[in-house]
Structure formats: C-alpha cells, structure tokens
Write an enzyme that holds these catalytic residues in place. Structure first.
Site, PDB file in Angstrom:
ATOM      1  N   LYS A 187      37.856  -2.978  41.967  1.00 38.53           N
ATOM      2  CA  LYS A 187      38.076  -4.379  42.303  1.00 38.53           C
ATOM      3  C   LYS A 187      38.593  -4.489  43.740  1.00 38.53           C
ATOM      4  CE  LYS A 187      39.625  -6.715  38.770  1.00 38.53           C
ATOM      5  NZ  LYS A 187      40.696  -6.968  37.781  1.00 38.53           N
ATOM      6  N   ARG A 201      46.521  -8.395  39.882  1.00 41.99           N
ATOM      7  CA  ARG A 201      45.351  -7.957  39.110  1.00 41.99           C
ATOM      8  C   ARG A 201      45.245  -6.442  39.047  1.00 41.99           C
ATOM      9  NH1 ARG A 201      40.314 -10.681  41.995  1.00 41.99           N
ATOM     10  NH2 ARG A 201      39.437 -10.546  39.904  1.00 41.99           N
ATOM     11  N   GLY A 233      38.636  -5.866  30.760  1.00 39.34           N
ATOM     12  CA  GLY A 233      39.568  -6.430  29.791  1.00 39.34           C
ATOM     13  C   GLY A 233      40.596  -5.456  29.236  1.00 39.34           C
ATOM     14  N   MET A 292      42.981  -3.714  30.951  1.00 44.68           N
ATOM     15  CA  MET A 292      44.301  -3.753  31.576  1.00 44.68           C
ATOM     16  C   MET A 292      44.652  -5.201  31.881  1.00 44.68           C
ATOM     17  SD  MET A 292      44.227  -0.385  33.920  1.00 44.68           S
ATOM     18  CE  MET A 292      42.762  -0.885  34.760  1.00 44.68           C
ATOM     19  N   ARG A 310      30.929  -6.262  41.229  1.00 44.69           N
ATOM     20  CA  ARG A 310      30.789  -4.847  40.863  1.00 44.69           C
ATOM     21  C   ARG A 310      29.373  -4.638  40.378  1.00 44.69           C
ATOM     22  NH1 ARG A 310      34.856  -5.741  35.884  1.00 44.69           N
ATOM     23  NH2 ARG A 310      33.588  -7.207  34.743  1.00 44.69           N
ATOM     24  N   HIS A 337      33.587 -11.241  25.424  1.00 49.35           N
ATOM     25  CA  HIS A 337      34.016  -9.841  25.303  1.00 49.35           C
ATOM     26  C   HIS A 337      33.025  -9.024  24.484  1.00 49.35           C
ATOM     27  CE1 HIS A 337      36.339  -6.477  23.557  1.00 49.35           C
ATOM     28  NE2 HIS A 337      36.802  -6.393  24.793  1.00 49.35           N
ATOM     29  N   SER A 358      12.358  33.529  25.415  1.00 53.25           N
ATOM     30  CA  SER A 358      12.863  32.205  25.084  1.00 53.25           C
ATOM     31  C   SER A 358      14.287  32.382  24.567  1.00 53.25           C
ATOM     32  CB  SER A 358      11.971  31.561  24.019  1.00 53.25           C
ATOM     33  OG  SER A 358      12.512  30.324  23.646  1.00 53.25           O
ATOM     34  N   CYS A 372      15.049  27.314  23.726  1.00 49.22           N
ATOM     35  CA  CYS A 372      14.547  26.537  22.602  1.00 49.22           C
ATOM     36  C   CYS A 372      15.651  26.175  21.623  1.00 49.22           C
ATOM     37  CB  CYS A 372      13.430  27.288  21.892  1.00 49.22           C
ATOM     38  SG  CYS A 372      13.985  28.826  21.148  1.00 49.22           S
ATOM     39  N   TYR A 415      11.454  26.291  31.609  1.00 45.10           N
ATOM     40  CA  TYR A 415      11.398  25.052  30.833  1.00 45.10           C
ATOM     41  C   TYR A 415      12.553  24.942  29.860  1.00 45.10           C
ATOM     42  CZ  TYR A 415       9.643  27.970  27.004  1.00 45.10           C
ATOM     43  OH  TYR A 415       9.533  28.931  26.037  1.00 45.10           O
TER      44      TYR A 415
END
Ligand code: ADP
Ligand code: MG
Ligand code: MG
Length: 887
Positions: A27, A97, A106, A108, A341, A459, A777, A844, A864
């Site tokens: 903020k 704030r 919401g 704090m 934000r 909210h 693998s 895998c 992979y």
C-alpha cells in the site's frame, strides 16, 4: 538497516517508490508511486516494515529515532495541508492504515478520521458548515478506534446505532441528521467507557500512537497469522503503517467512495468494473451494509469524475503493466486515489488478462507465462456443470456470479462448523449472510461459498476469487436462520447437512448434489500454453538438446488420450499391473502365480498375452508418433491373490485345485515387507516367462500398429534395478523375445530398453548400469522411500507430526527432497552421462506434477517430467517457468 524509518509522500513527490514493497508494504509503496505519477493522492507518510520488526524485537516499544521521525513527518504533513492535528477550528484528520509487502485484504487494521475530539468536531462542523458530516466522522472514529485499538466489540456500537435509527424510524445511516449523530456519539462514548474503563482519549498524539501500535499489533492477530499460513506467506518483516490525510466520501451527496478493477477480476474481460456508494466512507462498500452501485451509474450521474477515473485507471494499468485493483474517494466532486495494487483474480481471469496484455503489446510472452501460478491454472481444470446437464436443471435461487466454478457440498452455517465437518471427511458449502476475515479458515476448507448479502467486491467475493473457490454472493432469495441452522427459499427449508450445488459462473444455486464434469482447455489457455511449450522446447542444457519435455503417466488408452489433449508429449510410465486387475486377466494371472511348474505357468500366461496385446495397441494408437514407456510387472505377487479363507476356497474352485494346497501356496507368498521384497525385476529374474510374455505383448502390439501405419515408439522399462547384472540378464532376455517377434513379422521397429532408478544403489552405480540401458527414469516415489527409510504405506502415522514440528518442511512424497533424494538424481544423471553423454533421463514419480520438483528436474538436466493427465497443463506451464527462471 538504514536510518530512515519514515517515508513521506506528498506535494507531487514521494521518498518511496513501487519497488520498495518489502520496506513500505504494498500500500505504502504504491501510494508513493502514484504520488510520483502525479495522480491525486492525499499526502501522508509511511512508517516502514523494519519498525514493525523492531517493535516486536524490543518488546513492543520503539527506538527514539522512530518517534522523532514520525513527529518530523507529521509536522511536514501539517504544513503541506495547512491544518494541525487536534486544532479547534480546522483540524487535520488522518487515517492510520496497515499494509504488508504481500496484500492480505481485510486481515489487518485501519483507523479513519483520527484526530477528532470533542472540540475538533465542533471546529469541523463550523468550518465546513456541515455539522452532519462532522458528527458522522466522529462516530465512525470512536467506533473504529474503540474496536481496533481497544478491542470493544463492533456489535456493541452497532446496537446503539440501530437503536437510534429505530427510534427515528429510518433504515439507512444517511437518513440520520447532525442531531441524531450527536446522540450516536454520546452513546458510543458510553459504550467505550463501559468497556475500556477510561475516557475516550482526547489527545490526538495519544490517539495516533494508539492506532500505530494497534496496526503493528494486528500483524500478529490470529486471523492475519492464519491467512499467512494458508497462503504460505513467510519471511516478511511485518506490516508498514501509513498515516495519511483524510479525504471525505461522507462529506455530502456529491461525495462518495468506491473500489474498482481495471478489468473484470472474475472473467478477465477488458471491462472497467467496480462499485461505489455516495455519501459513504471507507469500508462501507465492502462491508455489505448498503448495496453499492455499479460504476456505470457513476458514468451517468457524474460523467466528469468518471472520465477522470478512466484516465487514472488507464495510466495505472499501463504503468504497472497489470490489472489494477483501486480504491477511490470523491470529495465534493473531486477524485482521489487511496490505493492501487495488482488485482487478485480467478485463474480464468489470470489467463485471459495475461494473453490480452500480450496482444495489447504491454507485456512479453515470457512475462505472461511467468505470471500464471500453478494454483490459478489448477482452478481452470476444476469441475463444472456441463451445459447439457445445466439445461435440465432449475435453480432454487440466483445470486451474483462472484467466483467461477461449480461446488457441491453439504450446507453449513459457520466457518467453525465447516472446519469440523471437513475434518470428518465431509464436503461442505459455507452459507453465510456475509463472510468476515474470521471466516477465512472455514472458507479455505469449503468447496464453495454462498452469501445472502454483499456485492461483487464483498469480502466473500474477493477472498473466494483469491482462493479460486466457487462463490455465489448477494443471493437475496435465501433467508438464513443461523440459530435454527437452516435457510429458507420461497418457503422451502434447507437444513444444515443438506446437499446444495453452486455455480459461481452464473450465480445459480441448486438443491441436491449435481454431478460435475471436468472442463477442457479454452482458446486463451491453449495460446498461453503454446507459448510455454515454445519456451520449453528451445531450452538447451548439457546432454539435453531437445528441450524440456512433458510426458504423462497413463495406463489406459482413454487416459493417454486425455493427456494428449492436455498436451502430453509422450508416456513416461504405463503401469502394466493395472491391466491385470481386469477380471479376465486376473484369473489367469492367479493361475500363473500359484502354478507349480514352469509349463503350468507358461500355459496360464497364454490367455493374458492376447489381452495385453490389445491394451498396448490402444495406447500405441493414441500416442502415434510419441514415445511410450511401458514398465514391466512391478508389484509383489501376493497383491494379486486373495487372503481370506472364503475367497481362497472360491479361487480353488475356479482354478480346479485343492483348497489346502492353494492355501499353502498363498501363505508361502506372504512377505513381511513386500515393498522391499519379491517384486520388480526380481520377478523377472525368478519368473522370466512373465516378462517374456509382456515383452512379446508390447512388441506384437507395436508390430500390428506399425503395419496399420502408426508411428510406434516403444520404450520397455525394467523396474527396481539395484545392480547392473540384473539389467544385463533381463535386457538379454527381452532382446531375444523382441528379435523373435520382429523377425517373424519381418518389420523393423526402433525400440529402447531402459530402467528405473529407484533404489539408491542404482543411483550410486548409474555409470556401471548405463551400458545396459537406453534410458533412465527416476522412480522418485520408491527412491524417496528407500532414501529416507520411510515406508510409503506407513508414513501417515508420523509425517503429519513431522510437518507440524517442522522436522520436515514439506512432505517428501509430494515435493522432491532436493537436498537429499535430489542428490541421488543429480548423481545418477551425471554418472550415467559420463558414460553415455546423451542418455535420456526423466522422472515418473508423483513429483513429476509438482511445480518445485519440476524446477529441480530442469536443473538436474532431466529430459522430461511425467505426471498424471490432469497435471499435464500445470507441468507444461511450470516447466516453462523453470526454464525462464534458470536463464
Ligand atoms: P484495507 O487494507 O482493509 O483495505 P485500508 O487501509 O485500505 O484498509 O482502508 C480501509 C478503507 O478506508 C478503504 O476503503 C480506504 O479507501 C479508506 N481510507 C483509508 N485511508 C483513507 C483516507 N486517508 N481518506 C479516505 N479514505 C481512506
Ligand atoms: Mg484497502
Ligand atoms: Mg517404483
């Protein structure tokens, strides 16, 4: 640590900027940034997060230097505003704030209108000629200060307010005049004194420090801690405190306050979206007390401010290159921004916004790919009500489509109940008139959330979207009776425990449990994932030239098909044992297990051969042109035979053998620790005819499909190798069968024979085994089990406590233990490649679908990862992110 604890913003210039989130909180950093951008922001200053951490370290006290800097900055603010805190005639009022580096909406505390006392309120009334406004501001301040700083319950104040409204016979706060509000103030004072046992503080400096302490204190309140736990937020210094001069949305009917998003946070549509209330302050919009108006009515009622707001939103979006969530206040027709934000959004919106921003040339493809989180993508792969089912349904009620996706669960009416029911293994839908920050735990465990009041920015809506939970908000048709634990829709009662289904995509609520379907990828997601694929495919690493691939673990043709639709580039693991559980095969297989002679075994395998060929053909067909790794039989034999006397009798009958003999044979198969027993390649060594049959089935299927024009790429994988000699023998056996099949059919098919690395010894001797293997693998489930010495089947009895006591930071069966098990993977790859520089290696285990494990696999130079079909899109995304991060 620097010596600067407090950062000023005002007069078109700020000491902070957007990049200073860690220090100033989101903020504060963005208030500074907006100030520097010349966007109208009420001036003020930010006390840094470092002070929060100092405050806790020094037992809730501050260094003198902090007090000095706050005083200096307050002085500067008073000069800029030309008003003084606590002044009798024209006082400065401020808000105090909270705001941490990561937004915790919401969670704090914030206090507005600070600086009012019994003389300042008169000053404001006189000076502004607006007594109603002055007393409204004062009663709000007493309530917030009382609640936030002194812990006086909100409801104690609300009761007084309601009593006065009732007395006057009005419904809305705005219908109270100055005199009524004066009365409200005196009864609030009484409430305050009754609970706090002290008079309401009249000294503004005392008020200011009280509020600062409370905001720093709120960093460690229960709900903030819970929020950080749920969202895995750690490593922050604390919250910052912003002290900011007030602007007044409650000044008059041409004043107001609102929240808006530069795009729709639910769908991502490029549509300016928001809500506001005239003659209101701060949290009135989100509190769900009055129903807010959509921004479109601001356009008609106050086109000038609306145009200004559009200008600001466009600048901010272009500046931050992301969708913005903004708070604004209009004072007497003048616009001010109070917050901006990057907006929280649903998975759907995240993808749409990222793709649109690329097309609008605001961000790069790489940037778009790196922005989407695995959790957001996961939401898009969640169940929905199919359109065909939808047509047949009738909703019992309709609310706002606050967060998309469908949810089925039993109705509960409190967050606590939700947690209790879910602990018992139930699925619940949380039904509330409106949620509040204390409900966060219950919301987290619920399938979905239904509220009867509140708008799209309430909210419940905001939090649900952030969590990716389906939510229907503001569903006025349902009347909740919390005490009786039921809700009523048009006279029909739905009780706690009754099933309901929500569709957060259109706001519909249905009675009962409706079957949901898995969704498919949409056009935008496909585009985004194709960018991710480009990034993966162009990655170059030592020993791996052809990028970082994503395969799937699939045992059946339909699973393979689904995975291919989701973008799988091959099969990394087909578990043949799953095919044996099919009834027809099971009987023959049991016959083979209990057979006493080689001939009996060979005979029993014959019918299975034919059936297995069909299984493999289906898979090859779906995987046309893509590699298919098939693992030969792995689990211990005793898993396939019955154990109770009754079942054994039945089997004896089916096989035509004598019960006693069969029972003895089955007892003989029993093992104390079967996962470390007679399984995997050990079966292949002791019963070569089983592996021979499977290899024959694989190659026969490959031959048939190749003849039908399919591009088959079989990779035969031998499990549980611990020594080179095992693989040497089994490879020779397999090759003999393969050559026989190919010669008989007179075709050539390229095939590979490789092994799983899942026993630590195999990793340690990877260079000695490599000459016998075409690929490796890593079976990281077994490798984790054997490296930790944790039996996978028994970990449930202690892992939870290990996690709780932080002996383990994550469950190693979910996220690959990079520092321990990971070393064996890295060692296995590098030792093997020292002998065979381009030996193909993959993973895998379950870890193949886990984002942080995927990042590890990239760094360990694996070709992979392979994961279950539904994880494939997530693996494609996170694999690309791993590539971007490493470069
Ligand atoms: P949260 O983090 O819970 O949103 P905020 O600090 O943003 O808390 O403040 C709560 C509400 O009060 C918001 O609607 C905000 O716009 C409003 N507000 C905060 N400071 C001021 C101010 N100085 N003037 C007017 N409104 C304010
Ligand atoms: Mg806010
Ligand atoms: Mg294994």
């Amino acid at each position: 640590m620097s010596d600067q604890y407090v950062y000023y913003f005002g007069a078109g210039k700020a000491e902070g900027r957007a990049q200073m989130k860690e220090l100033l909180g989101g903020k504060g950093a963005n208030l500074a940034e907006m100030t520097n951008l010349d966007i109208p922001v009420p001036p003020g200053f930010t006390i840094s997060t470092e002070v929060c951490s100092l405050y806790y370290k020094s037992n809730r006290t501050y260094p003198d230097e902090v007090r000095t800097q706050v005083a200096e900055n307050l002085d500067r603010l008073e000069k800029e505003m030309g008003k003084k805190l606590g002044d009798k005639n024209d006082p400065l009022l401020v808000s105090v704030r909270s705001g941490a580096a990561v937004s915790m909406p919401g969670m704090m505390d914030t206090v507005l209108n600070l600086g009012l006392n019994s003389s300042a309120v008169e000053g404001i009334a006189k000076n502004t000629g607006n007594a109603r406004f002055a007393w409204d501001a004062y009663r709000r301040f007493i309530q917030m200060y009382g609640n936030v700083v002194m812990g006086v319950p909100h409801d104690d104040f609300e009761k007084e307010l309601n009593a006065i409204k009732m007395e006057k016979g009005v419904k809305a706060d705005t219908e109270l005049d100055a005199n009524d509000l004066r009365k409200v103030v005196s009864s609030y004072m009484a409430v305050y004194e009754r609970t706090v046992k002290r008079e309401f503080p009249q000294d503004p400096i005392e008020q200011l420090w009280g509020a600062i302490n409370a905001v720093f204190g709120s960093w460690n309140n229960e709900r903030a801690i819970k929020y950080r736990t749920i969202n895995k937020i750690g490593g922050l210094l604390g919250t910052a405190v912003n002290v900011q001069s007030m602007v007044y949305g409650n000044w008059s009917e041409t004043s107001g306050t609102g929240v808006c998003f530069s795009r729709d946070p639910s769908t991502g549509e490029n549509y300016f979206y928001g809500e506001y209330l005239m003659n209101a302050q701060g949290e009135d919009v989100v509190a769900g007390i009055r129903t807010p108006e959509p921004l479109s009515s601001l356009e008609s009622s106050n086109p000038e401010v609306y145009q200004q707001l559009i200008g600001v939103k466009e600048r901010l979006e272009r500046h931050y290159k992301d969708m913005q969530d903004m708070e604004f206040t209009i004072q007497e027709g003048r616009l001010f921004l109070l917050q901006t934000r990057n907006g929280k959004r649903t998975g759907k919106a995240a993808v749409k916004v990222a793709v649109d921003l690329v097309n609008e040339e605001m961000i790069s493809r790489e940037n778009a790919v790196s922005r989407i989180t695995a959790e957001q993508l996961d939401q898009l792969l969640h169940p929905m009500i199919s359109t065909s089912v939808k047509k047949t349904l009738k909703a019992i009620a309709k609310g706002l489509e606050a967060s998309p996706g469908a949810a089925v669960g039993k109705v509960v009416f409190s967050a606590d109940e939700a947690e209790k029911w879910v602990d018992r293994g139930e699925k619940v839908v949380l039904v509330r008139s409106e949620t509040s920050p204390e409900d966060i735990g219950g919301m987290h465990v619920a399938e979905g959330i239904l509220t009867s009041t509140g708008g799209m920015t309430s909210h419940a809506a905001v939090v649900a979207r952030g969590m990716g939970k389906p939510c229907v908000a503001g569903c006025k048709a349902i009347v909740i009776d919390e005490d009786a634990k039921n809700f009523n829709v048009d006279g029909i009662i739905y009780k706690e425990g009754d099933f309901i289904t929500l569709d957060g995509s259109d706001g519909a609520v249905y009675a009962g449990s409706i079957e949901l379907e898995k969704p498919s990828l949409g056009a935008e997601l496909n585009e985004l994932l194709s960018w991710a694929d480009e990034i993966r495919h162009s990655a170059k690493r030592v020993g791996v030239e052809d990028g970082f691939m994503v395969r799937t673990n699939a045992d059946l043709p339909q699973d393979a098909k689904l995975a291919v639709d989701f973008g799988a580039e091959g099969i990394g693991l087909t578990r043949t044992e799953h095919m044996f559980f099919d009834e027809a095969k099971l009987t023959s297989f049991r016959r083979m297990i209990v057979a006493e002679s080689l001939q009996e075994r060979v005979d029993a395998l014959k019918p299975i051969l034919k059936l297995q060929i069909e299984d493999f053909r289906g898979i090859f067909r779906v995987m046309d042109g893509k590699p298919v790794t098939i693992r030969l039989l792995d689990p211990p034999l005793h898993e396939f035979v019955p154990h109770s006397e009754e079942e054994v009798r039945e089997l004896a009958k089916g096989l035509g053998t004598e019960f006693g003999k069969l029972m003895r044979r089955i007892r003989g198969l029993r093992e104390l620790n079967p996962m470390l027993g007679h399984r995997g390649c050990r079966l292949g060594i002791t019963y070569p005819e089983v592996y021979d049959m499977q290899v024959e089935a694989i190659m026969s299927a490959a031959v048939s499909e190749a003849k039908a024009g399919i591009d088959v790429r079989p990779e035969i994988m031998i499990p549980l190798i611990g020594s080179a000699a095992e693989l040497e023998v089994l490879r020779a056996n397999a090759q003999k069968v393969i050559e026989r099949v190919l010669n008989a059919a007179d075709v050539r098919i390229n095939y590979l024979i490789g092994t799983m690395i899942e026993i630590p010894r195999a990793a340690l001797t990877a260079d000695i085994i490599a000459p016998h293997a075409d690929f490796y693998s890593f079976g990281t489930n077994d490798l984790t089990q054997m490296t930790f010495g944790f039996s996978r089947d028994d970990v449930g009895s202690f892992i939870p406590e290990y996690l709780e006591k932080k002996i383990l930071s994550v469950d190693p069966f979910q996220t690959l233990d990079a520092s321990g098990v990971g070393q064996l993977v890295e060692m296995g790859v590098s030792k093997a490649r020292a002998v065979k520089p381009t030996l193909k290696a993959g993973i895998c285990g379950e870890h193949g679908g886990d984002p942080s494990s995927i990042a590890f696999c990239y760094k360990a130079n694996l070709n992979y990862v392979s994961c279950s079909p539904y994880r494939v899109p997530i693996a494609r995304l996170t694999a690309a992110q791993a590539v971007l991060k490493a470069n």
